[in-house]
Enzyme design. Structure first.
Site, short mmCIF file in Angstrom:
data_model
loop_
_atom_site.label_atom_id
_atom_site.label_comp_id
_atom_site.label_asym_id
_atom_site.label_seq_id
_atom_site.Cartn_x
_atom_site.Cartn_y
_atom_site.Cartn_z
N GLY A 65 15.73 39.62 26.51
CA GLY A 65 14.86 40.27 27.48
C GLY A 65 15.18 41.72 27.76
O GLY A 65 15.12 42.16 28.91
N THR A 66 15.52 42.45 26.71
CA THR A 66 15.70 43.89 26.91
C THR A 66 14.97 44.66 25.81
O THR A 66 14.96 44.23 24.66
CB THR A 66 17.21 44.30 26.94
OG1 THR A 66 17.29 45.73 27.04
CG2 THR A 66 18.00 43.82 25.74
N SER A 67 14.38 45.78 26.21
CA SER A 67 13.71 46.64 25.22
C SER A 67 14.75 47.52 24.53
O SER A 67 14.43 48.23 23.60
CB SER A 67 12.66 47.51 25.91
OG SER A 67 13.30 48.36 26.84
N CYS A 99 24.00 54.06 57.68
CA CYS A 99 25.43 53.85 57.91
C CYS A 99 25.72 54.11 59.39
O CYS A 99 24.94 54.77 60.08
CB CYS A 99 26.19 54.85 57.03
SG CYS A 99 27.97 54.71 57.17
N CYS A 150 27.56 54.11 51.65
CA CYS A 150 27.22 55.44 52.18
C CYS A 150 27.79 56.48 51.23
O CYS A 150 28.98 56.47 50.94
CB CYS A 150 27.81 55.59 53.57
SG CYS A 150 27.48 57.24 54.26
N HIS A 204 24.74 48.18 35.52
CA HIS A 204 23.99 49.01 36.47
C HIS A 204 24.24 48.59 37.91
O HIS A 204 23.42 48.86 38.78
CB HIS A 204 22.49 48.97 36.13
CG HIS A 204 22.18 49.58 34.80
ND1 HIS A 204 21.05 49.30 34.08
CD2 HIS A 204 22.88 50.47 34.06
CE1 HIS A 204 21.07 49.99 32.95
NE2 HIS A 204 22.16 50.70 32.90
N GLN A 249 22.12 44.43 32.25
CA GLN A 249 21.63 45.69 32.81
C GLN A 249 20.95 45.41 34.14
O GLN A 249 20.50 46.33 34.81
CB GLN A 249 20.61 46.31 31.85
CG GLN A 249 21.18 46.62 30.48
CD GLN A 249 20.08 46.90 29.47
OE1 GLN A 249 19.57 48.01 29.39
NE2 GLN A 249 19.68 45.91 28.71
N ASN A 250 20.87 44.12 34.50
CA ASN A 250 20.17 43.76 35.73
C ASN A 250 21.07 43.92 36.95
O ASN A 250 22.30 43.87 36.84
CB ASN A 250 19.66 42.33 35.65
CG ASN A 250 18.62 42.18 34.55
OD1 ASN A 250 18.07 43.19 34.10
ND2 ASN A 250 18.36 40.97 34.13
N CYS A 284 27.61 56.22 60.35
CA CYS A 284 27.72 57.68 60.48
C CYS A 284 26.34 58.34 60.55
O CYS A 284 26.23 59.55 60.68
CB CYS A 284 28.55 58.26 59.32
SG CYS A 284 27.66 58.36 57.75
P1 NAD Z 1 12.62 46.66 30.02
O1 NAD Z 1 11.66 46.51 31.15
O2 NAD Z 1 12.70 47.97 29.33
O3 NAD Z 1 12.30 45.56 28.91
C1 NAD Z 1 12.15 44.21 29.22
C2 NAD Z 1 12.03 43.43 27.92
O4 NAD Z 1 11.97 42.05 28.23
C3 NAD Z 1 10.78 43.76 27.12
O5 NAD Z 1 11.14 43.95 25.76
C4 NAD Z 1 9.89 42.52 27.28
O6 NAD Z 1 9.11 42.25 26.12
C5 NAD Z 1 10.92 41.44 27.50
N1 NAD Z 1 10.45 40.28 28.29
C6 NAD Z 1 9.62 40.27 29.36
N2 NAD Z 1 9.50 39.03 29.84
C7 NAD Z 1 10.27 38.22 29.06
C8 NAD Z 1 10.57 36.83 29.07
N3 NAD Z 1 10.03 35.99 29.97
N4 NAD Z 1 11.41 36.36 28.12
C9 NAD Z 1 11.96 37.18 27.19
N5 NAD Z 1 11.71 38.52 27.15
C10 NAD Z 1 10.88 39.02 28.08
O7 NAD Z 1 14.04 46.20 30.61
P2 NAD Z 1 15.50 46.68 30.22
O8 NAD Z 1 15.62 46.80 28.75
O9 NAD Z 1 16.42 45.82 30.98
O10 NAD Z 1 15.62 48.16 30.81
C11 NAD Z 1 15.10 48.49 32.08
C12 NAD Z 1 16.10 48.94 33.14
O11 NAD Z 1 15.52 48.50 34.35
C13 NAD Z 1 17.45 48.31 33.10
O12 NAD Z 1 18.35 49.35 33.08
C14 NAD Z 1 17.61 47.53 34.41
O13 NAD Z 1 18.74 48.01 35.13
C15 NAD Z 1 16.43 47.93 35.25
N6 NAD Z 1 15.70 46.80 35.89
C16 NAD Z 1 16.40 45.72 36.37
C17 NAD Z 1 15.70 44.66 36.93
C18 NAD Z 1 16.49 43.46 37.45
O14 NAD Z 1 17.64 43.62 37.90
N7 NAD Z 1 15.93 42.25 37.40
C19 NAD Z 1 14.31 44.69 37.03
C20 NAD Z 1 13.64 45.83 36.55
C21 NAD Z 1 14.35 46.89 35.98
#
Ligand code: NAD
Length: 252
Positions: A186-188, A147, A127, A119, A101-102, A149
């Site tokens: 590392g995702t909620s 851009c 643009c 994402h 998702q990053n 334009c």
């Molecule tokens: P989130 O912020 O909702 O959750 C992050 C999760 O990671 C939490 O559960 C937290 O406890 C955990 N966490 C934090 N540090 C950690 C570590 N060192 N090791 C393991 N776990 C750790 O993030 P999400 O679920 O990805 O959703 C947020 C949205 O934000 C996504 O859609 C993403 O596109 C976007 N986002 C992306 C970035 C990026 O590209 N780096 C940064 C911020 C937000």
């Protein structure tokens, strides 16, 4: 914890299709804050106010205040031990795809090749009016990148209110249906539709391994093995256990 690492590695070792789902938490140790952090970038810019496509269309100059700060963090960030470990896991044949998702490109910089971006990726800009594309770095000296334009450019990331790229969606659902192991890092798992991947995989019999600093709503409902701790420590521990199994194969 050592037993859990062993149990998780054994499941990955035996799996014919291992998929990972990663979120902002994996990049926190590279200096990019996640949405849960109560301080830093997201204390200054509320994502619900700054991260929607409606907000960008209404006032792109305002949204670029946030995008510029985010770009400064992302452009300096280096892949951490978790990104590098997952790249290594793919290289030695134990991880087949990463759905992320990053938008920070750190999985690719960490050596992973099979990355499905839900994402988008902030390293390019487009643009919305004339469709021309640019590399983010060629516009970094402009306070508000424009851009040729004259319109304000948008990074190629999916804002709230925009669709997930359909090929990423189709491919990830297909993989989730046949994965034998899903590694969730590392995702909620709060953002839809990425958060449906775990339930699809589970319903088709996959083992769910979750790596997080804290429990999520998945932990007590879908997760089979919860590895509590930093991704930058847990992923390398999994990789060294997998190498041990590879060098001293375990029986079926
Ligand atoms: P989130 O912020 O909702 O959750 C992050 C999760 O990671 C939490 O559960 C937290 O406890 C955990 N966490 C934090 N540090 C950690 C570590 N060192 N090791 C393991 N776990 C750790 O993030 P999400 O679920 O990805 O959703 C947020 C949205 O934000 C996504 O859609 C993403 O596109 C976007 N986002 C992306 C970035 C990026 O590209 N780096 C940064 C911020 C937000």
């Amino acid at each position: 914890m050592k037993n859990l690492i062993r149990k998780a590695s054994e499941a990955i070792y035996r799996s014919k299709l291992t998929l990972a789902l990663t979120g902002a938490g994996i990049s926190v140790e590279s200096g990019i804050p996640d949405f849960r952090s109560a301080e830093g970038l997201w204390a200054k810019y509320d994502p619900s106010e700054y991260a929607s496509i409606q907000a960008f269309r209404r006032d792109p100059e305002k949204i670029w205040d946030m995008l510029r700060d985010m770009d400064q963090l992302v452009s300096k960030a280096q892949p951490n031990a978790a990104h590098l470990g997952m790249g290594e896991m793919e290289r030695i044949g134990f991880l087949h795809y990463i759905i992320t998702q990053n938008v920070d490109n750190l999985h690719q910089e960490g050596g992973a090749k099979n990355v499905i971006e839900y994402h988008g990726n902030s390293s390019t800009l487009s643009c919305l009016w004339c469709g021309k594309h640019y590399r983010a770095e060629e516009k970094r000296n402009e306070t508000i990148p424009r851009c040729q334009c004259g319109k304000v450019l948008k990074p190629n990331v999916v804002f709230f209110g925009e669709d997930i790229p359909p090929e990423a969606l189709d491919h990830s659902f297909q993989l989730a249906s046949s994965a034998e192991v899903l590694l969730i890092v590392g995702t909620s798992a709060a953002v839809s539709p990425a958060n449906t991947i775990p339930s699809i995989a589970k319903s088709r019999g996959a083992i769910l391994i979750e790596v997080n600093m804290e429990k999520t709503h998945l932990t007590s409902s879908l997760t089979d093995i919860f590895l509590e701790g930093k991704a930058g420590e847990t992923i390398p521990a999994l990789v060294s256990e997998l190498k041990r199994y590879r060098d001293n194969p375990i029986s079926a």
